[in-house]
Write a protein that holds these residues in place. Structure first.
Motif, mmCIF file in Angstrom:
data_model
loop_
_atom_site.group_PDB
_atom_site.id
_atom_site.type_symbol
_atom_site.label_atom_id
_atom_site.label_comp_id
_atom_site.label_asym_id
_atom_site.label_seq_id
_atom_site.Cartn_x
_atom_site.Cartn_y
_atom_site.Cartn_z
ATOM 1 N N SER A 39 -67.383 45.787 33.781
ATOM 2 C CA SER A 39 -66.544 45.897 32.682
ATOM 3 C C SER A 39 -65.079 45.611 33.332
ATOM 4 C CB SER A 39 -66.505 47.166 31.982
ATOM 5 O OG SER A 39 -65.743 48.158 32.484
ATOM 6 N N LEU A 40 -63.909 45.188 32.770
ATOM 7 C CA LEU A 40 -62.683 44.895 33.165
ATOM 8 C C LEU A 40 -61.792 45.069 31.873
ATOM 9 C CD1 LEU A 40 -61.331 42.360 35.754
ATOM 10 C CD2 LEU A 40 -60.438 42.815 33.551
ATOM 11 N N ILE A 41 -60.830 45.940 32.208
ATOM 12 C CA ILE A 41 -59.770 46.131 31.079
ATOM 13 C C ILE A 41 -58.161 45.923 31.598
ATOM 14 C CG2 ILE A 41 -59.655 48.703 31.751
ATOM 15 C CD1 ILE A 41 -59.290 48.979 28.760
ATOM 16 N N ILE A 42 -57.670 45.204 30.923
ATOM 17 C CA ILE A 42 -56.276 45.037 31.464
ATOM 18 C C ILE A 42 -55.416 45.858 30.764
ATOM 19 C CG2 ILE A 42 -54.454 43.206 31.037
ATOM 20 C CD1 ILE A 42 -56.572 40.764 31.021
ATOM 21 N N SER A 43 -54.760 46.679 31.730
ATOM 22 C CA SER A 43 -54.052 48.025 31.016
ATOM 23 C C SER A 43 -52.717 47.600 30.599
ATOM 24 C CB SER A 43 -54.446 48.898 32.075
ATOM 25 O OG SER A 43 -53.301 48.424 33.553
ATOM 26 N N ILE A 48 -48.934 55.269 32.855
ATOM 27 C CA ILE A 48 -49.530 55.739 31.448
ATOM 28 C C ILE A 48 -50.537 54.747 31.017
ATOM 29 C CG2 ILE A 48 -48.704 56.592 29.150
ATOM 30 C CD1 ILE A 48 -46.146 57.522 30.263
ATOM 31 N N ASN A 49 -50.157 53.407 30.839
ATOM 32 C CA ASN A 49 -51.023 52.455 30.481
ATOM 33 C C ASN A 49 -52.152 52.690 31.033
ATOM 34 O OD1 ASN A 49 -49.424 51.491 28.276
ATOM 35 N ND2 ASN A 49 -48.379 49.970 29.673
ATOM 36 N N SER A 50 -52.345 52.684 32.258
ATOM 37 C CA SER A 50 -53.361 52.757 33.064
ATOM 38 C C SER A 50 -54.355 53.796 32.684
ATOM 39 C CB SER A 50 -52.849 52.581 34.658
ATOM 40 O OG SER A 50 -54.118 52.527 35.587
ATOM 41 N N ALA A 51 -53.883 55.152 32.505
ATOM 42 C CA ALA A 51 -54.528 56.145 32.405
ATOM 43 C C ALA A 51 -55.167 55.780 30.795
ATOM 44 C CB ALA A 51 -53.810 57.432 32.276
ATOM 45 N N LEU A 52 -54.453 55.525 29.925
ATOM 46 C CA LEU A 52 -55.044 55.185 28.684
ATOM 47 C C LEU A 52 -56.165 54.396 28.488
ATOM 48 C CD1 LEU A 52 -51.512 55.253 26.621
ATOM 49 C CD2 LEU A 52 -53.504 56.890 26.612
ATOM 50 N N SER A 53 -56.025 53.208 29.323
ATOM 51 C CA SER A 53 -56.905 52.237 29.346
ATOM 52 C C SER A 53 -58.371 52.714 29.935
ATOM 53 C CB SER A 53 -56.557 51.090 30.263
ATOM 54 O OG SER A 53 -56.640 51.135 31.483
ATOM 55 N N VAL A 54 -58.369 53.577 30.925
ATOM 56 C CA VAL A 54 -59.354 54.008 31.489
ATOM 57 C C VAL A 54 -60.184 54.803 30.307
ATOM 58 C CG1 VAL A 54 -60.435 56.013 32.927
ATOM 59 C CG2 VAL A 54 -58.688 54.189 33.850
ATOM 60 N N ALA A 55 -59.663 55.733 29.682
ATOM 61 C CA ALA A 55 -60.161 56.633 28.432
ATOM 62 C C ALA A 55 -60.676 55.513 27.390
ATOM 63 C CB ALA A 55 -59.027 57.418 28.008
ATOM 64 N N ASP A 56 -59.890 54.444 27.167
ATOM 65 C CA ASP A 56 -60.436 53.735 26.160
ATOM 66 C C ASP A 56 -61.651 52.879 26.382
ATOM 67 O OD1 ASP A 56 -58.985 51.990 23.598
ATOM 68 O OD2 ASP A 56 -59.812 50.315 24.924
ATOM 69 N N ILE A 57 -61.700 52.511 27.564
ATOM 70 C CA ILE A 57 -62.865 51.655 27.907
ATOM 71 C C ILE A 57 -64.043 52.665 28.199
ATOM 72 C CG2 ILE A 57 -62.872 51.609 30.379
ATOM 73 C CD1 ILE A 57 -63.337 48.618 30.214
ATOM 74 N N PHE A 58 -63.866 53.711 28.427
ATOM 75 C CA PHE A 58 -65.057 54.673 28.731
ATOM 76 C C PHE A 58 -65.573 54.906 27.376
ATOM 77 C CE2 PHE A 58 -66.776 59.155 28.409
ATOM 78 C CZ PHE A 58 -67.480 59.195 29.503
ATOM 79 N N TYR A 59 -64.803 55.273 26.153
ATOM 80 C CA TYR A 59 -65.261 55.457 25.044
ATOM 81 C C TYR A 59 -65.653 54.468 24.077
ATOM 82 C CZ TYR A 59 -63.889 60.308 25.713
ATOM 83 O OH TYR A 59 -63.506 61.470 26.266
ATOM 84 N N ARG A 60 -64.958 53.282 24.312
ATOM 85 C CA ARG A 60 -65.212 51.954 23.856
ATOM 86 C C ARG A 60 -66.609 51.284 24.031
ATOM 87 N NH1 ARG A 60 -62.606 50.027 19.586
ATOM 88 N NH2 ARG A 60 -60.791 50.416 20.614
ATOM 89 N N GLY A 136 -51.970 57.095 37.521
ATOM 90 C CA GLY A 136 -52.577 57.251 36.128
ATOM 91 C C GLY A 136 -53.949 56.944 36.248
ATOM 92 N N PHE A 137 -54.336 56.025 36.794
ATOM 93 C CA PHE A 137 -55.671 55.464 36.926
ATOM 94 C C PHE A 137 -56.220 56.582 37.431
ATOM 95 C CE2 PHE A 137 -58.533 54.189 40.049
ATOM 96 C CZ PHE A 137 -59.863 53.536 39.130
ATOM 97 N N ALA A 140 -57.048 59.840 35.245
ATOM 98 C CA ALA A 140 -57.934 59.504 34.248
ATOM 99 C C ALA A 140 -59.277 59.352 34.565
ATOM 100 C CB ALA A 140 -57.428 58.495 33.457
ATOM 101 N N ALA A 141 -59.396 58.563 35.549
ATOM 102 C CA ALA A 141 -60.845 58.117 36.044
ATOM 103 C C ALA A 141 -61.605 59.619 36.455
ATOM 104 C CB ALA A 141 -60.790 57.183 37.155
ATOM 105 N N ASN A 142 -60.975 60.448 37.219
ATOM 106 C CA ASN A 142 -61.554 61.651 37.794
ATOM 107 C C ASN A 142 -61.973 62.616 36.566
ATOM 108 O OD1 ASN A 142 -61.952 63.057 40.113
ATOM 109 N ND2 ASN A 142 -60.231 64.439 39.808
ATOM 110 N N LYS A 143 -61.655 62.248 35.368
ATOM 111 C CA LYS A 143 -62.062 62.942 34.175
ATOM 112 C C LYS A 143 -63.568 62.518 34.081
ATOM 113 C CE LYS A 143 -58.044 65.021 33.583
ATOM 114 N NZ LYS A 143 -57.925 66.411 33.772
ATOM 115 N N PHE A 144 -63.920 61.507 34.486
ATOM 116 C CA PHE A 144 -65.105 60.836 34.142
ATOM 117 C C PHE A 144 -66.160 60.387 35.027
ATOM 118 C CE2 PHE A 144 -61.905 58.959 31.022
ATOM 119 C CZ PHE A 144 -62.334 59.973 29.853
#
Length: 212
Positions: A39-43, A48-60, A136-137, A140-144
């Motif tokens: 998967s690839l996400i454009i943050s 902050i955007n980078s951190a939010l994008s990690v959470a978004d793609i994890f749940y999405r 930020g990346f 966030a990624a370290n949470k998952f």
């Protein structure tokens, strides 16, 4: 799954094409591209955007914990050659001074460098990488996932001799294209680590079941 987090479309396009990724049509907050493996996400730019994008793609994508997370993008450095690919072995958030330490296995042959993440462009170069997303990346990624499976790859785009204010989107794409084979080799190494991790995990779980 191997998740790639990229700040801009210019950085993402060569990867999207090389990996034959398709766009997720129902994604609202971020553009997401994927296939069965990647998967690839454009943050967007910024930690902050980078951190939010990690959470978004994890749940999405309804992912499991302990998948692979790789941040790929450009960064500045005082003296490194333009176009050089580096793996980040220490991330420092400039504002908070918080540090993160990715864990590398011996099979990774890419040169490694520290990186400082800023909230705005920095042109006071020194012998260290500068970016705007890595802290930020990683936070966030370290949470998952686990540190063995979370990494940042940076391509030097500007230095004291050539400021980032002078390059355009096509030049950024070419920097990614020139390093794409080495990036894919790195992803294979991390994928092997991921496979070994889950193989061992499954063995442990099976042993626990057998002992019950």
């Amino acid at each position: 799954m191997i998740n790639l987090v990229v700040a801009t479309y210019s950085e993402a396009e060569p990867l999207i094409n090389k990996l034959s990724l398709k766009k997720l049509t129902n994604s609202k907050n971020f553009d997401i591209f994927f296939n069965k493996k990647y998967s690839l996400i454009i943050s967007g730019i910024g930690k902050i955007n980078s951190a939010l994008s990690v959470a978004d793609i994890f749940y999405r994508l309804k992912q499991d914990f302990n998948n692979v997370w790789i941040n790929i993008g450009i960064a500045g450095h005082k003296i490194c050659q333009i176009g050089k690919l580096l793996a980040v072995n220490k991330i420092t958030d400039y504002e908070s001074e918080k540090c993160f330490y990715p864990f590398f296995l011996k099979d990774v042959n890419i040169s490694k460098e520290n990186c400082i993440t800023f909230s705005k462009p920095n042109y006071n170069y020194s012998n260290i990488l500068y970016d705007m997303e890595a802290s930020g990346f990683f936070f966030a990624a370290n949470k998952f996932s686990t540190k063995e499976l979370i990494h940042s790859l940076k391509i030097v785009s500007d230095n004291e001799s050539l400021s980032s204010q002078t390059f355009n989107k096509e030049e950024i794409k070419e920097l990614i294209r020139a390093n794409i084979d080495e990036i894919l080799d790195f992803l294979e190494i991390i994928e092997s680590t991921w496979n070994n991790f889950f193989l061992q995990k499954n063995k442990i779980e099976q042993k626990i079941k057998n002992d019950l």
